[in-house]
Enzyme design. Structure first.
Site, PDB file in Angstrom:
ATOM      1  N   HIS A  71       0.815  -1.216   0.000  1.00 23.04           N
ATOM      2  CA  HIS A  71       0.000   0.000   0.000  1.00 23.04           C
ATOM      3  C   HIS A  71       0.846   1.263   0.000  1.00 23.04           C
ATOM      4  O   HIS A  71       0.356   2.339  -0.343  1.00 23.04           O
ATOM      5  CB  HIS A  71      -0.933  -0.004   1.212  1.00 23.04           C
ATOM      6  N   SER A  87      -0.698  -0.700  -5.880  1.00 24.86           N
ATOM      7  CA  SER A  87      -0.722  -1.981  -6.583  1.00 24.86           C
ATOM      8  C   SER A  87      -0.218  -1.849  -8.014  1.00 24.86           C
ATOM      9  O   SER A  87      -0.323  -0.786  -8.632  1.00 24.86           O
ATOM     10  CB  SER A  87      -2.150  -2.544  -6.603  1.00 24.86           C
ATOM     11  N   LYS A 103     -16.068  -6.858  -6.311  1.00 26.21           N
ATOM     12  CA  LYS A 103     -15.334  -7.935  -6.990  1.00 26.21           C
ATOM     13  C   LYS A 103     -14.848  -8.982  -5.993  1.00 26.21           C
ATOM     14  O   LYS A 103     -14.935 -10.192  -6.243  1.00 26.21           O
ATOM     15  CB  LYS A 103     -14.141  -7.357  -7.753  1.00 26.21           C
ATOM     16  N   ASP A 104     -14.319  -8.507  -4.864  1.00 29.55           N
ATOM     17  CA  ASP A 104     -13.808  -9.445  -3.863  1.00 29.55           C
ATOM     18  C   ASP A 104     -14.937 -10.258  -3.236  1.00 29.55           C
ATOM     19  O   ASP A 104     -14.761 -11.448  -2.938  1.00 29.55           O
ATOM     20  CB  ASP A 104     -13.039  -8.692  -2.781  1.00 29.55           C
ATOM     21  N   GLU A 143       1.111 -34.145   0.640  1.00 32.16           N
ATOM     22  CA  GLU A 143      -0.148 -33.616   0.132  1.00 32.16           C
ATOM     23  C   GLU A 143       0.040 -33.119  -1.297  1.00 32.16           C
ATOM     24  O   GLU A 143       1.161 -32.861  -1.745  1.00 32.16           O
ATOM     25  CB  GLU A 143      -0.632 -32.469   1.027  1.00 32.16           C
TER      26      GLU A 143
END
Length: 436
Positions: free
Chosen positions: A217, A221, A243-244, A287
């Site tokens: 920040h 971005s 959107k998130d 895994e």
């Protein structure tokens, strides 16, 4: 956290009056970091995976704390305590499935997040990238520690195989291995140490997450074009919260399918057998999210060499920013390198599949071939960007020359001669084409 000039120069940000969000100091920090955070106007869905990682971390922290109430870190009771959680604790089956499959969702998001960073050149912000790689390594360590806690057959032998890698470290390797085990083999002391680390490590991860976000920040971005967007930003809310939220809905749909419908889709059935030190499974494997590294490990016939190359397959991410050679950050401007990137993705998926196959032909040779492709596409892609820049660079001396098919053929040979270092020959060839 974002500089005032960065916020004030944005023509798309609303002019803010005096609000409670800007007067309260604590709320102002959160507001400037999330609510009114200036974001590039052209961010796409791939940027939502960062927020999904935050959601995954919260799910893992809450479910892990609740599971720790009922779990017993003792070699004779650990497996039974997991069975007790599944059968007797109210909604314990959901809690355990959420924590087990939450790790898979975490890695799906983190691989997508890293892939987005490689494709769009987010690694050029080195501080943010390095903290992200630190977090990736911490996440892998946390996942390995958690995988051993059920003390099932695959947990025990997975811990034995992975910890044995310490023995390849010169001089101090054997001593470190005995210290980690707390004895001469994986035992009760090992389980207690792994449980303690598994409980404490998430708090270190949370600290690294805050540092990762702080430096992100501070500069702002990246964006799909990889260009400066300081004058074309919009506030995070409501544009990217919507959107998130949509990303969260998609995330939860798949996550709840794994938890409630098919919890063993990404698991291993052998871990439902209690650990037996006297009975080695035919095929010990980690895994699914470690399978690519495991496939690289077993592709090298030398033990120490395999371990070093396996760790290099992850640590190589630290080198990527130094290898970038293009004029632009994003691969949007590099069609050939886009193809190389998708070859990298295909090799990673193929290595994951190879890691789940038995150690025999033809999987051994396929694993070796895919390992070479993985390292080649990852390490050679950033340094090769300058080749495309040179190919598409138009000669300034011939800007006035009209472009037609004949000139494009001449231009191709001109570029080829320049790449070979024959500058005088390239100039003579271009002059000849202009006169013709």
């Amino acid at each position: 956290m974002v500089s005032s000039n960065y916020m004030n120069n944005n023509i798309n940000l609303p002019k803010k009056g005096v609000t409670w969000r800007s007067t309260n100091k604590l709320v102002k920090v959160m507001n400037d970091s999330f609510y009114d955070l200036p974001c590039p106007v052209n961010l796409n869905a791939w940027w939502s995976f960062g927020s999904m990682l935050g959601l995954s971390l919260v799910i893992q922290l809450i479910s892990g704390l609740l599971l720790s109430i009922h779990y017993t870190a003792h070699e004779s009771m650990a497996f039974d305590s997991v069975v007790h959680i599944m059968r007797n604790v109210e909604k314990g089956w959901m809690l355990r499935n959420a924590h087990a499959n939450g790790s898979s969702m975490f890695f799906i998001c983190i691989y997508a997040h890293i892939g987005r960073g490689l494709y769009y050149g987010s690694y050029m912000d080195k501080t943010v990238w390095f903290f992200g790689v630190h977090l990736f390594l911490l996440t892998m360590a946390e996942a390995f520690l958690g995988y051993t806690l059920p003390w099932g057959q695959m947990s025990y032998w997975g811990a034995t195989v992975i910890t044995n890698m310490l023995s390849v470290i010169p001089v101090v390797g054997e001593g470190m291995l005995r210290y980690v085990w707390g004895g001469w083999t994986v035992c009760n002391s090992t389980l207690k140490r792994f449980y303690t680390l598994h409980f404490l490590l998430p708090f270190v991860m949370v600290a690294f997450v805050f540092l990762h976000l702080f430096f992100l920040h501070e500069k702002g971005s990246n964006n799909p074009l990889g260009i400066d967007s300081s004058t074309m930003c919009i506030p995070f809310h409501p544009f990217y919260t919507v959107k998130d939220l949509f990303g969260y809905v998609c995330f939860m749909f798949f996550f709840m399918y794994l938890v409630c419908v098919d919890p063993e889709l990404l698991g291993n059935h052998l871990n439902y057998w209690p650990a037996d030190p006297m009975k080695t499974p035919i095929h010990v494997q980690p895994e699914w999210y470690f399978m690519f590294a495991y496939a690289i490990l077993r592709s090298i016939p030398h033990k120490a060499g395999g371990v070093y190359v396996m760790f290099l397959s992850i640590a190589v991410l630290y080198l990527i920013p130094s290898l970038h050679s293009g004029k632009y950050r994003s691969l949007c401007f590099y069609p050939f390198n886009q193809l190389v990137f998708w070859v990298l993705v295909a090799s990673l998926i193929s290595l994951t599949w190879i890691g789940a196959r038995p150690v025999r032909a033809p999987y051994i040779i396929l694993g070796q071939l895919l390992s070479v492709i993985y390292f080649s596409s990852l390490l050679l892609n950033p340094p090769s960007l300058w080749l495309w820049d040179k190919l598409v660079e138009y000669p300034e001396l011939y800007v006035s020359r009209p472009v037609d098919l004949k000139w494009l053929k001449c231009l191709f040979i001109f570029k080829l001669l320049k790449l070979l270092g024959l500058k005088k020959g390239a100039r003579k060839w271009a002059d000849k084409c202009v006169k013709a």
